[in-house]
Design a protein around this motif. Structure first.
Motif, PDB file in Angstrom:
ATOM      1  N   VAL A   9       0.846  -1.194   0.000  1.00  0.00           N
ATOM      2  CA  VAL A   9       0.000   0.000   0.000  1.00  0.00           C
ATOM      3  C   VAL A   9       0.881   1.244   0.000  1.00  0.00           C
ATOM      4  CG1 VAL A   9      -1.700   1.324   1.305  1.00  0.00           C
ATOM      5  CG2 VAL A   9      -1.883  -1.166   1.175  1.00  0.00           C
ATOM      6  N   TYR A  10       0.528   2.218  -0.834  1.00  0.00           N
ATOM      7  CA  TYR A  10       1.201   3.517  -0.816  1.00  0.00           C
ATOM      8  C   TYR A  10       0.227   4.532  -0.251  1.00  0.00           C
ATOM      9  CZ  TYR A  10       4.103   7.452  -2.222  1.00  0.00           C
ATOM     10  OH  TYR A  10       4.910   8.574  -2.207  1.00  0.00           O
ATOM     11  N   ALA A  13      -0.342  11.405   3.949  1.00  0.00           N
ATOM     12  CA  ALA A  13      -1.406  12.323   4.335  1.00  0.00           C
ATOM     13  C   ALA A  13      -1.864  13.216   3.188  1.00  0.00           C
ATOM     14  CB  ALA A  13      -0.943  13.174   5.514  1.00  0.00           C
ATOM     15  N   ASP A  14      -0.936  13.555   2.273  1.00  0.00           N
ATOM     16  CA  ASP A  14      -1.291  14.520   1.239  1.00  0.00           C
ATOM     17  C   ASP A  14      -1.720  13.887  -0.080  1.00  0.00           C
ATOM     18  OD1 ASP A  14       1.204  13.506   0.778  1.00  0.00           O
ATOM     19  OD2 ASP A  14       2.067  15.371   0.040  1.00  0.00           O
ATOM     20  N   THR A  15      -1.900  12.574  -0.103  1.00  0.00           N
ATOM     21  CA  THR A  15      -2.342  11.900  -1.327  1.00  0.00           C
ATOM     22  C   THR A  15      -3.375  10.838  -0.985  1.00  0.00           C
ATOM     23  OG1 THR A  15      -0.646  10.174  -1.230  1.00  0.00           O
ATOM     24  CG2 THR A  15      -0.075  12.193  -2.407  1.00  0.00           C
ATOM     25  N   ASN A  16      -4.068  10.376  -1.991  1.00  0.00           N
ATOM     26  CA  ASN A  16      -4.973   9.258  -1.796  1.00  0.00           C
ATOM     27  C   ASN A  16      -4.179   7.964  -1.650  1.00  0.00           C
ATOM     28  OD1 ASN A  16      -7.315  10.874  -2.087  1.00  0.00           O
ATOM     29  ND2 ASN A  16      -7.125  10.769  -4.327  1.00  0.00           N
ATOM     30  N   THR A  17      -4.806   6.970  -1.084  1.00  0.00           N
ATOM     31  CA  THR A  17      -4.155   5.673  -0.933  1.00  0.00           C
ATOM     32  C   THR A  17      -4.126   4.931  -2.264  1.00  0.00           C
ATOM     33  OG1 THR A  17      -4.807   5.476   1.392  1.00  0.00           O
ATOM     34  CG2 THR A  17      -4.259   3.434   0.232  1.00  0.00           C
ATOM     35  N   ASP A  18      -2.940   4.480  -2.649  1.00  0.00           N
ATOM     36  CA  ASP A  18      -2.762   3.696  -3.861  1.00  0.00           C
ATOM     37  C   ASP A  18      -2.201   2.329  -3.507  1.00  0.00           C
ATOM     38  OD1 ASP A  18      -3.636   5.767  -5.423  1.00  0.00           O
ATOM     39  OD2 ASP A  18      -1.677   6.283  -6.245  1.00  0.00           O
ATOM     40  N   TYR A  19      -2.157   1.461  -4.503  1.00  0.00           N
ATOM     41  CA  TYR A  19      -1.513   0.156  -4.357  1.00  0.00           C
ATOM     42  C   TYR A  19      -0.333   0.085  -5.317  1.00  0.00           C
ATOM     43  CZ  TYR A  19      -5.857  -1.004  -1.978  1.00  0.00           C
ATOM     44  OH  TYR A  19      -6.920  -1.003  -1.120  1.00  0.00           O
ATOM     45  N   ALA A  38       3.737  -1.207 -11.041  1.00  0.00           N
ATOM     46  CA  ALA A  38       2.532  -0.454 -11.399  1.00  0.00           C
ATOM     47  C   ALA A  38       1.967   0.208 -10.146  1.00  0.00           C
ATOM     48  CB  ALA A  38       1.488  -1.370 -12.024  1.00  0.00           C
ATOM     49  N   ARG A  39       1.462   1.423 -10.324  1.00  0.00           N
ATOM     50  CA  ARG A  39       0.793   2.135  -9.229  1.00  0.00           C
ATOM     51  C   ARG A  39      -0.677   2.252  -9.582  1.00  0.00           C
ATOM     52  NH1 ARG A  39       2.675   7.835  -6.310  1.00  0.00           N
ATOM     53  NH2 ARG A  39       0.766   8.112  -5.078  1.00  0.00           N
ATOM     54  N   ILE A  40      -1.527   1.724  -8.706  1.00  0.00           N
ATOM     55  CA  ILE A  40      -2.956   1.598  -8.988  1.00  0.00           C
ATOM     56  C   ILE A  40      -3.756   2.336  -7.919  1.00  0.00           C
ATOM     57  CG2 ILE A  40      -4.839  -0.064  -9.286  1.00  0.00           C
ATOM     58  CD1 ILE A  40      -2.691  -2.129 -10.048  1.00  0.00           C
ATOM     59  N   THR A  41      -4.743   3.082  -8.339  1.00  0.00           N
ATOM     60  CA  THR A  41      -5.586   3.820  -7.399  1.00  0.00           C
ATOM     61  C   THR A  41      -6.515   2.858  -6.659  1.00  0.00           C
ATOM     62  OG1 THR A  41      -7.401   4.188  -8.942  1.00  0.00           O
ATOM     63  CG2 THR A  41      -5.568   5.754  -9.014  1.00  0.00           C
ATOM     64  N   SER A  42      -7.140   3.380  -5.613  1.00  0.00           N
ATOM     65  CA  SER A  42      -8.078   2.556  -4.848  1.00  0.00           C
ATOM     66  C   SER A  42      -9.294   2.161  -5.671  1.00  0.00           C
ATOM     67  CB  SER A  42      -8.519   3.299  -3.585  1.00  0.00           C
ATOM     68  OG  SER A  42      -9.112   4.550  -3.924  1.00  0.00           O
TER      69      SER A  42
END
Length: 206
Positions: A9-10, A13-19, A38-42
């Motif tokens: 999990v990425y 505080a200043d960004t949305n949680t990504d995978y 790869a960086r994937i949004t929630s």
């Protein structure tokens, strides 16, 4: 072929949680495997703020490159590790990447975001990566020579160099065997194996 090996999990505080997912893909041109992140949004979409496509492919060298683990360090940079073939043996390979997908040029002896560890006549296979709270990076896996395989680990400084406080100065290597005590939950690194030894280990610095 595309092989998924790890996910984390990425979140900050200043960004949305990504995978973050990692593994390796087959390059049809070179006919070798390369690192893939790869960086994937929630919501399940590729985050195009990462390398403009949401995907980062890294050919460490002209041979096979296998990514096996991924993590986020204390500065929210992405660190990955795996093993790469050098034409003779396999090496530990660790890469540090910025949140936007660029290689971190403050990391690695060649200032290209990549560091490798090589032992002559021995294969090193990295299977896990641990971001330390002080910015150092511990990589774990195994070392194989002939029919013998041992647990192996090494630690890198925040700039991607071998951590000299973690090695036996006699042979400059960081390879050892480990036992786990289920009663007290502690791991113990022994000071010898068949090929290399380690004489320095602190329980509170994994």
């Amino acid at each position: 072929d595309s092989i998924l090996r790890c996910i984390t999990v990425y979140s900050r505080a200043d960004t949305n949680t990504d995978y973050l997912v990692g593994g390796y893909v087959f390059n049809l041109v070179t006919e070798t495997y390369d690192f893939a992140i790869a960086r994937i949004t929630s919501a399940g979409a590729l985050n195009t703020a990462f390398n403009s496509t949401g995907i980062k492919i890294i050919a460490v060298n002209e041979y096979h490159n296998f990514l096996t683990s991924i993590a986020v360090d204390v500065n929210f940079k992405i660190i990955v590790s795996g093993y790469t073939y050098n034409g003779t043996t396999y090496d530990f390979t660790t890469i540090r990447i910025g949140p936007n997908g660029t290689l971190d040029t403050t990391f690695g002896p060649n200032e290209n975001g990549i560091t490798t560890t090589t032992i002559n006549n021995m294969d090193l296979f990295a299977n896990g990566i641990i971001p330390n709270l002080d910015g150092k990076i511990t990589v774990v896996g195994n070392a194989s020579k002939n029919s013998n395989t041992d647990f192996a680990l090494t630690r890198y400084t925040i700039n991607g160099y071998i951590d000299s406080t973690f090695v036996n100065k006699t042979n400059e290597k960081t390879y050892a065997t480990m036992t786990y005590n289920g009663k007290n939950g502690k791991s113990t690194i022994t000071s010898y194996n068949k090929f290399y030894s380690i004489l320095f280990y602190r329980q509170n610095e994994p």
